[in-house]
Design a protein around this motif. Sequence first.
Motif, mmCIF file in Angstrom:
data_model
loop_
_atom_site.group_PDB
_atom_site.id
_atom_site.type_symbol
_atom_site.label_atom_id
_atom_site.label_comp_id
_atom_site.label_asym_id
_atom_site.label_seq_id
_atom_site.Cartn_x
_atom_site.Cartn_y
_atom_site.Cartn_z
ATOM 1 N N ALA A 129 0.819 -1.214 0.000
ATOM 2 C CA ALA A 129 0.000 0.000 0.000
ATOM 3 C C ALA A 129 0.854 1.264 0.000
ATOM 4 N N LYS A 130 2.165 1.125 0.069
ATOM 5 C CA LYS A 130 3.099 2.268 0.011
ATOM 6 C C LYS A 130 2.767 3.354 1.034
ATOM 7 N N ILE A 131 2.399 2.913 2.223
ATOM 8 C CA ILE A 131 2.069 3.909 3.261
ATOM 9 C C ILE A 131 3.371 4.486 3.812
ATOM 10 N N PRO A 132 3.511 5.806 3.828
ATOM 11 C CA PRO A 132 4.755 6.404 4.308
ATOM 12 C C PRO A 132 4.999 6.066 5.787
ATOM 13 N N PRO A 175 4.791 9.044 12.153
ATOM 14 C CA PRO A 175 3.505 9.189 12.846
ATOM 15 C C PRO A 175 2.399 9.610 11.873
ATOM 16 N N ILE A 176 1.188 9.222 12.206
ATOM 17 C CA ILE A 176 0.081 9.377 11.255
ATOM 18 C C ILE A 176 -0.138 10.838 10.835
ATOM 19 N N GLU A 177 0.069 11.748 11.780
ATOM 20 C CA GLU A 177 -0.219 13.140 11.440
ATOM 21 C C GLU A 177 0.879 13.764 10.560
ATOM 22 N N LYS A 178 1.977 13.050 10.362
ATOM 23 C CA LYS A 178 3.062 13.581 9.534
ATOM 24 C C LYS A 178 3.161 12.891 8.174
ATOM 25 N N LYS A 179 2.418 11.799 8.002
ATOM 26 C CA LYS A 179 2.637 10.971 6.807
ATOM 27 C C LYS A 179 2.467 11.761 5.506
ATOM 28 N N TRP A 180 1.381 12.514 5.405
ATOM 29 C CA TRP A 180 1.093 13.190 4.144
ATOM 30 C C TRP A 180 2.088 14.329 3.890
ATOM 31 N N SER A 208 -11.111 0.221 7.111
ATOM 32 C CA SER A 208 -10.467 1.136 6.166
ATOM 33 C C SER A 208 -9.013 1.333 6.565
ATOM 34 N N ARG A 209 -8.269 1.975 5.698
ATOM 35 C CA ARG A 209 -6.838 2.128 5.905
ATOM 36 C C ARG A 209 -6.579 3.428 6.667
ATOM 37 N N GLU A 210 -5.954 3.272 7.836
ATOM 38 C CA GLU A 210 -5.732 4.428 8.721
ATOM 39 C C GLU A 210 -5.118 5.645 8.027
ATOM 40 N N ALA A 211 -4.029 5.406 7.296
ATOM 41 C CA ALA A 211 -3.278 6.534 6.729
ATOM 42 C C ALA A 211 -4.133 7.337 5.751
ATOM 43 N N ASN A 212 -4.940 6.627 4.968
ATOM 44 C CA ASN A 212 -5.794 7.335 4.014
ATOM 45 C C ASN A 212 -6.868 8.147 4.726
ATOM 46 N N VAL A 213 -7.443 7.550 5.748
ATOM 47 C CA VAL A 213 -8.546 8.216 6.433
ATOM 48 C C VAL A 213 -8.033 9.468 7.151
ATOM 49 N N TYR A 214 -6.861 9.343 7.749
ATOM 50 C CA TYR A 214 -6.314 10.512 8.429
ATOM 51 C C TYR A 214 -6.078 11.644 7.437
ATOM 52 N N ARG A 215 -5.525 11.281 6.272
ATOM 53 C CA ARG A 215 -5.256 12.294 5.246
ATOM 54 C C ARG A 215 -6.551 12.971 4.783
ATOM 55 N N MET A 216 -7.600 12.188 4.653
ATOM 56 C CA MET A 216 -8.885 12.773 4.242
ATOM 57 C C MET A 216 -9.339 13.824 5.268
ATOM 58 N N ALA A 217 -9.236 13.477 6.554
ATOM 59 C CA ALA A 217 -9.647 14.422 7.595
ATOM 60 C C ALA A 217 -8.745 15.661 7.591
ATOM 61 N N GLU A 218 -7.466 15.414 7.406
ATOM 62 C CA GLU A 218 -6.482 16.502 7.414
ATOM 63 C C GLU A 218 -6.757 17.509 6.288
ATOM 64 N N LEU A 219 -7.070 16.991 5.100
ATOM 65 C CA LEU A 219 -7.251 17.871 3.950
ATOM 66 C C LEU A 219 -8.626 18.516 3.916
ATOM 67 N N TYR A 225 -1.558 4.073 -1.343
ATOM 68 C CA TYR A 225 -1.635 5.407 -0.726
ATOM 69 C C TYR A 225 -1.595 6.522 -1.780
ATOM 70 N N GLU A 226 -0.971 6.208 -2.928
ATOM 71 C CA GLU A 226 -0.870 7.218 -3.998
ATOM 72 C C GLU A 226 -2.100 7.216 -4.910
#
Lengths: 247, 636
Positions: free
Chosen positions: B4-7, B10-15, B107-118, B410-411
Amino acid sequence: MELNLRIWRQDGPDTPGQLVNYHLNNADPGMSFLEMLDAVNEQLINNGQRVIEFDHDCREGICGSCGMVINGRPHGPAQGSSTCQLHMRSFQNGDQITIEPFRASAFPIIRDLKVDRSAFDRIIDSGGYISTNIAAAPEANSILISKDEASHAFDAAACIGCGACVASCKNASAALFTSAKVTHLVNLPQGKVERSTRVVQMVNQMDTEGFGACSFTEACEAVCPQQISVSHIAQMNWEYNRAKLGM
Amino acid sequence: MLDAKIPNGPIEKKWSEYQATCALVNAANRKKMTVIVIGSGLAGGGAAAALGELGYHVKLFCFHDSTRRAHSVAAQGGVNAAKNYQNDGDNVYRMFYDAIKGGDYRSREANVYRMAELSVRLIDTCVAQGVPFAREYGGSLGNRSFGGVQVERTFYAQGQTGQQLLMGTNSAIARQVKAGRIERFSRHEMLDLVVKNGRAIGVIVRDAITGEIERHAAHAIVLGTGGYAKIYYLSTMAMGCNATAAWKAHKRGAFLANPSFVQVHPTSLPALGKHQSKLTLMSESLRNDGRIWVPARSGDDRSPEKIPDSERDYYLERKYPAFGNLTPRDIAARAAKEQIDAGHGVGPMRNAVFLDFRDAIAQHGRETIQSRYGNLFGMYQKITGIDAYVTPMLIAPSPHFTMGGLWVDYELMTTLEGLYACGECNFADHGSNRLGANSLLQACVDGYFILPSTIGNFLSSRIKEPLSPTDGPEFDQAESKTREDIQKLLSIKGSQPVDYFHRTLGATLWDCCGISRSRESLNRGIEQIRELREQFWNDVNITGGAHEPNSELEKATRVMDFLELGELMCIDALHREESCGAHFREEYQTKEGESLRNDEGFGYVSAWQHRAEGEPILHKEPLSFEAVNVMTRNYK
């Protein structure tokens, strides 16, 4: 319900068309107008004939795809309603219903009830937007907009781009459609920056596309499924004159 | 193993770390590169506009007559964002947490966090475009709440939020059309994907007016084609919504993830007759003020105002006191089905429940309710002829949003190199249940913000590559397959119209793989769908020809793909021996009738690989949760 239908059939833009009679004996009052046409098409398929072509999609009155002239009135008899939101309970058993495409030289017929409304897109392309980059916006609450301003802009922005305004106009004018976009944007602070160039470009494009002039008979407002007010046309004219006078 | 190429980090820094380190394409090179975008809704249209703005040459295709008509237009209620304008304790983490929990930890944590962040930036962008969101008297933006959350984070424009957002996207498209960066192809439908050595290099499209089959090549291809809930025939989807582009991509090698996760919306209008072609959604936001109930006595056919409070069962408030009428959609839909199945259904077909505004009108006055939901009440009256200010609305569950879709990393790249999927046509952000007002959000952030970065990471190493020539053997093969399918469909001249097959498939799926499923029903469904598919290819009747406007042919090319996808949905539902979110397997429930998830056995994404012969192959993407504690959902 039994219905006698006269429906415009035309193979293509360059072939002559004519009204053809059809009979439907199993309509029910809860059907939408488009579901009634589906039933006619099913009969045609069962007889090996090609179906009546018409544009439609969401069937919730919001996508703006559908639209036909029903008994002489775009979108039919119901007030503030698109064809997909018209139901057969608006008609009587045994009624004769005449169904034709939206007619305007700027809306060439594709086939039957399907017309080409891409002229509307070209009017928007000419300047019906705010030139802002997607990722470079200021914090949303830094642009305060009063409730009245927002709801005035919303009333114009509610236009679904169906084209009934053009079809109802004796001049086939696109003034209601164009003015809705013009006033939607000019009534918001972020849209004021480009107010002059926008209105001039859009009005010019409307003329280039072959839409007629507005003579303010208000037929457009009467048939608009979103009940967009002709006062937007007045505001567009004011904006246009203002721009031309360099105010 | 799926990567899934998740960076890292920490989750809040991934994107932000991803963006800081991903490869870029410089402006001079972007204009040499062509990107094809299929679909002009919030995801596809947003991606096209953003990529055009960056300077890529974009070819944008949609099957409608105008890009403004994509089905995003029909979303009513709102779009979520963690702005915390109401000072009610909202923030990015809380929104992320609500969405993960709402999706029942599938669902995939990293994607969901990014959605909320953006989400925060999205509202800024829309306001800058001129989207007339609701405002408070002081001029600041207004909010309301949706199911599954306890804060007010939903931004809205009356009941036409989707339309207003789409007009914003459409104007961003128009701006790029004028700038010459987007080439727009309306009334064009993608019928196949062209793949060379595991990489997507082009598409085959049909011009719906001339019937011409065209070939288009690109450096990368983006699908933003929405969901496939129209497979049920009766659904809240538009008539044209389909799976064809995604399904053809699947058949060419892109994995399809969690196809059985279909959200059934609790508040649509019930079916009222046999000619019904679709079910209309009444925004979930109505549950902010409306109270849902059924007569306590089964078979009670008194008119609702004659039924005293003591004989009404406000079953959501009774069963889920903490969330009441705002329980998430899967729970509200299943609870309604339970009442209807037990004989408490109301309306002429006894297939509905009441959504009642009596108390809200008494408390806030008719004017307030009118200003909040006026257009929804108007729409309800147009369709049913009933005034819901006086008589409670009749509502029922109906298929709505598909959480399943093309598997993406993730991309947002599928398992085919160079093929991206954004918005509802990918699977990533909603797990097994989507929270209200997250669909517009995901579509917008995928298109506007995520793809423009991630696609550059791919394209940066392909700057020197010319476009694939469209006369290569892969294009030849894909085009002739398309032509053969069309010829075959037209030559059958059987006895049943396309709609017959679509309706039958829909009824089968609703019955076997709908609001609840069992081993027995799914096996039955698979068998029935196989038989129906065979019947279709022997007995469908399509009038008209290939080289002219032909709406029957258009429908047939979509239904033929639905007839294959339907089987895969059942296969996926059958293999998942647990209940989670919208996937309720009758064999796996608690004593109280609530979902019984199996995290050890099924804490993964099921990603299916197509095979020309035989069963599809299951690949698993294990889901790990680092930022949240996985627990049983509880809305009591």
